[in-house]
Design a protein around this motif. Structure first.
Motif, mmCIF file in Angstrom:
data_model
loop_
_atom_site.group_PDB
_atom_site.id
_atom_site.type_symbol
_atom_site.label_atom_id
_atom_site.label_comp_id
_atom_site.label_asym_id
_atom_site.label_seq_id
_atom_site.Cartn_x
_atom_site.Cartn_y
_atom_site.Cartn_z
ATOM 1 N N HIS A 104 47.251 46.018 47.915
ATOM 2 C CA HIS A 104 47.870 45.218 46.860
ATOM 3 C C HIS A 104 49.116 44.514 47.374
ATOM 4 O O HIS A 104 49.349 43.333 47.082
ATOM 5 N N VAL A 105 49.927 45.234 48.144
ATOM 6 C CA VAL A 105 51.143 44.636 48.708
ATOM 7 C C VAL A 105 50.791 43.426 49.567
ATOM 8 O O VAL A 105 51.403 42.351 49.446
ATOM 9 N N ALA A 106 49.808 43.574 50.443
ATOM 10 C CA ALA A 106 49.417 42.478 51.331
ATOM 11 C C ALA A 106 48.905 41.285 50.534
ATOM 12 O O ALA A 106 49.205 40.128 50.860
ATOM 13 N N ALA A 107 48.137 41.545 49.495
ATOM 14 C CA ALA A 107 47.601 40.453 48.686
ATOM 15 C C ALA A 107 48.710 39.684 47.979
ATOM 16 O O ALA A 107 48.713 38.440 47.959
ATOM 17 N N ARG A 108 49.682 40.403 47.416
ATOM 18 C CA ARG A 108 50.764 39.736 46.695
ATOM 19 C C ARG A 108 51.669 38.945 47.642
ATOM 20 O O ARG A 108 52.081 37.831 47.341
ATOM 21 N N LEU A 109 51.977 39.528 48.793
ATOM 22 C CA LEU A 109 52.828 38.813 49.745
ATOM 23 C C LEU A 109 52.096 37.611 50.337
ATOM 24 O O LEU A 109 52.713 36.583 50.633
ATOM 25 N N GLY A 110 50.799 37.725 50.500
ATOM 26 C CA GLY A 110 50.030 36.595 50.995
ATOM 27 C C GLY A 110 50.101 35.401 50.063
ATOM 28 O O GLY A 110 50.142 34.249 50.510
ATOM 29 N N LEU A 111 50.151 35.643 48.766
ATOM 30 C CA LEU A 111 50.252 34.567 47.794
ATOM 31 C C LEU A 111 51.596 33.848 47.880
ATOM 32 O O LEU A 111 51.686 32.651 47.594
ATOM 33 N N LEU A 112 52.642 34.568 48.282
ATOM 34 C CA LEU A 112 53.964 33.959 48.363
ATOM 35 C C LEU A 112 54.111 33.051 49.585
ATOM 36 O O LEU A 112 54.924 32.127 49.583
ATOM 37 N N GLY A 113 53.359 33.342 50.628
ATOM 38 C CA GLY A 113 53.337 32.430 51.767
ATOM 39 C C GLY A 113 54.402 32.650 52.828
ATOM 40 O O GLY A 113 54.518 31.840 53.750
ATOM 41 N N TYR A 114 55.168 33.732 52.731
ATOM 42 C CA TYR A 114 56.192 33.999 53.748
ATOM 43 C C TYR A 114 55.584 34.804 54.893
ATOM 44 O O TYR A 114 54.627 35.558 54.702
ATOM 45 N N GLY A 115 56.181 34.672 56.088
ATOM 46 C CA GLY A 115 55.826 35.572 57.164
ATOM 47 C C GLY A 115 56.373 36.959 56.855
ATOM 48 O O GLY A 115 57.531 37.093 56.472
ATOM 49 N N TRP A 116 55.552 37.971 56.985
ATOM 50 C CA TRP A 116 56.010 39.316 56.654
ATOM 51 C C TRP A 116 55.343 40.327 57.582
ATOM 52 O O TRP A 116 54.315 40.056 58.193
ATOM 53 N N GLY A 117 55.982 41.494 57.681
ATOM 54 C CA GLY A 117 55.452 42.524 58.553
ATOM 55 C C GLY A 117 55.775 43.912 58.053
ATOM 56 O O GLY A 117 56.608 44.096 57.162
ATOM 57 N N ILE A 118 55.101 44.876 58.645
ATOM 58 C CA ILE A 118 55.263 46.289 58.279
ATOM 59 C C ILE A 118 56.123 46.965 59.333
ATOM 60 O O ILE A 118 55.838 46.883 60.535
ATOM 61 N N THR A 119 57.180 47.643 58.907
ATOM 62 C CA THR A 119 58.097 48.319 59.818
ATOM 63 C C THR A 119 58.122 49.811 59.467
ATOM 64 O O THR A 119 57.231 50.327 58.816
ATOM 65 N N GLY A 120 59.162 50.502 59.915
ATOM 66 C CA GLY A 120 59.352 51.901 59.555
ATOM 67 C C GLY A 120 58.230 52.805 60.039
ATOM 68 O O GLY A 120 57.477 52.479 60.972
ATOM 69 N N ALA A 121 58.095 53.951 59.367
ATOM 70 C CA ALA A 121 57.116 54.950 59.788
ATOM 71 C C ALA A 121 55.691 54.442 59.668
ATOM 72 O O ALA A 121 54.838 54.742 60.514
ATOM 73 N N VAL A 122 55.406 53.665 58.622
ATOM 74 C CA VAL A 122 54.047 53.163 58.442
ATOM 75 C C VAL A 122 53.684 52.206 59.574
ATOM 76 O O VAL A 122 52.597 52.296 60.166
ATOM 77 N N GLY A 123 54.583 51.285 59.896
ATOM 78 C CA GLY A 123 54.321 50.372 60.996
ATOM 79 C C GLY A 123 54.158 51.102 62.320
ATOM 80 O O GLY A 123 53.261 50.787 63.117
ATOM 81 N N PHE A 124 55.028 52.079 62.555
ATOM 82 C CA PHE A 124 54.973 52.878 63.779
ATOM 83 C C PHE A 124 53.622 53.590 63.891
ATOM 84 O O PHE A 124 52.976 53.575 64.954
ATOM 85 N N ALA A 125 53.183 54.211 62.797
ATOM 86 C CA ALA A 125 51.930 54.961 62.813
ATOM 87 C C ALA A 125 50.726 54.044 63.007
ATOM 88 O O ALA A 125 49.809 54.365 63.775
ATOM 89 N N LEU A 126 50.707 52.909 62.317
ATOM 90 C CA LEU A 126 49.563 52.014 62.427
ATOM 91 C C LEU A 126 49.455 51.395 63.812
ATOM 92 O O LEU A 126 48.358 51.197 64.332
ATOM 93 N N ALA A 127 50.603 51.079 64.433
ATOM 94 C CA ALA A 127 50.574 50.431 65.747
ATOM 95 C C ALA A 127 50.295 51.412 66.880
ATOM 96 O O ALA A 127 49.638 51.055 67.864
ATOM 97 N N SER A 128 50.804 52.627 66.756
ATOM 98 C CA SER A 128 50.719 53.581 67.861
ATOM 99 C C SER A 128 49.568 54.559 67.748
ATOM 100 O O SER A 128 49.157 55.162 68.752
ATOM 101 N N GLY A 129 49.059 54.752 66.525
ATOM 102 C CA GLY A 129 48.048 55.784 66.316
ATOM 103 C C GLY A 129 48.628 57.172 66.201
ATOM 104 O O GLY A 129 47.890 58.148 66.047
#
Length: 213
Positions: A104-129
């Motif tokens: 849901h977060v990705a869908a809503r931010l996609g509608l706004l049209g800004y460049g955005w990214g995932i940081t913090g623990a979630v970003g760390f976990a998704l990128a590193s496994g």
């Protein structure tokens, strides 16, 4: 090498050499540094070193350090993590609220049209496994806004903050630095802007001539 930005994740070319370059906490050993990326942080160095943070498996395990550019083996940005969408394939997606909310977060931010990214623990976990997530993990995001956010976009982001059981912590990145969206919504004006030279109070985080910036 493309200039790095805060929150980029950097994997080391030679963990042993990085360890030998300076004193690190016991938990940041060669085995951990061989798999865990470093996180680019805000700071500056006249010699060209990169300011990084080391994070461990536990919340209390954080350490600031400096990295020579030739030690960078690979880099992943928060925006690349968001585009990859690996949360959809995560084995614990169904039991972790933060991962369930990301569609849901990705869908809503996609509608706004800004460049955005995932940081913090979630970003760390998704990128590193490396699974450092738990049921109470927040979602940390960065939104790149080169110009002031119009009122309709601020309202949409405020609604997004309130739409989930998971806490969203959103940093708005401007050409001057980054500030917390929640603080801007609360004050309607002055916010603490994180810059490479340290935090500053600023009424307009997009204005180079802003007092105190």
């Amino acid at each position: 090498m493309t200039p790095l930005r805060p929150h980029d994740l950097v994997w080391l070319r030679d963990p042993a050499a990085f360890l030998a370059a300076g004193a690190l906490p016991d938990w940041a050993d060669a085995g951990w540094l061989a798999q865990a990326p470093l996180v680019v942080r805000r700071d500056r160095d006249a010699t060209g070193r990169i300011p990084v943070g080391i994070r461990g498996r536990e919340r209390a395990q954080r350490h600031a350090a400096w990295l020579h550019p030739d030690q960078c083996a690979s880099v992943v940005s928060p925006e690349e993590i968001a585009r990859a969408g690996f949360w959809r394939l995560h084995p614990r997606r169904d039991v972790l609220p933060a991962l369930r909310a990301l569609d849901h977060v990705a869908a809503r931010l996609g509608l706004l049209g800004y460049g955005w990214g995932i940081t913090g623990a979630v970003g760390f976990a998704l990128a590193s496994g490396i699974d450092v997530l738990h049921s109470g993990s927040d979602i940390d995001l960065v939104i790149h806004a080169p110009a002031p956010l119009p009122g309709r976009d601020l309202a949409a982001l405020e609604a997004l903050l309130a739409a989930h059981e998971v806490r969203l912590d959103i940093q708005i990145a401007t050409p001057l630095g980054a500030f917390a969206l929640r603080e801007r919504l609360r004050t309607g004006g002055r916010v603490l802007v994180k810059t490479d030279a340290g935090p500053v109070l600023c009424d307009d985080p997009w204005l180079a001539s802003c007092p105190h910036c």
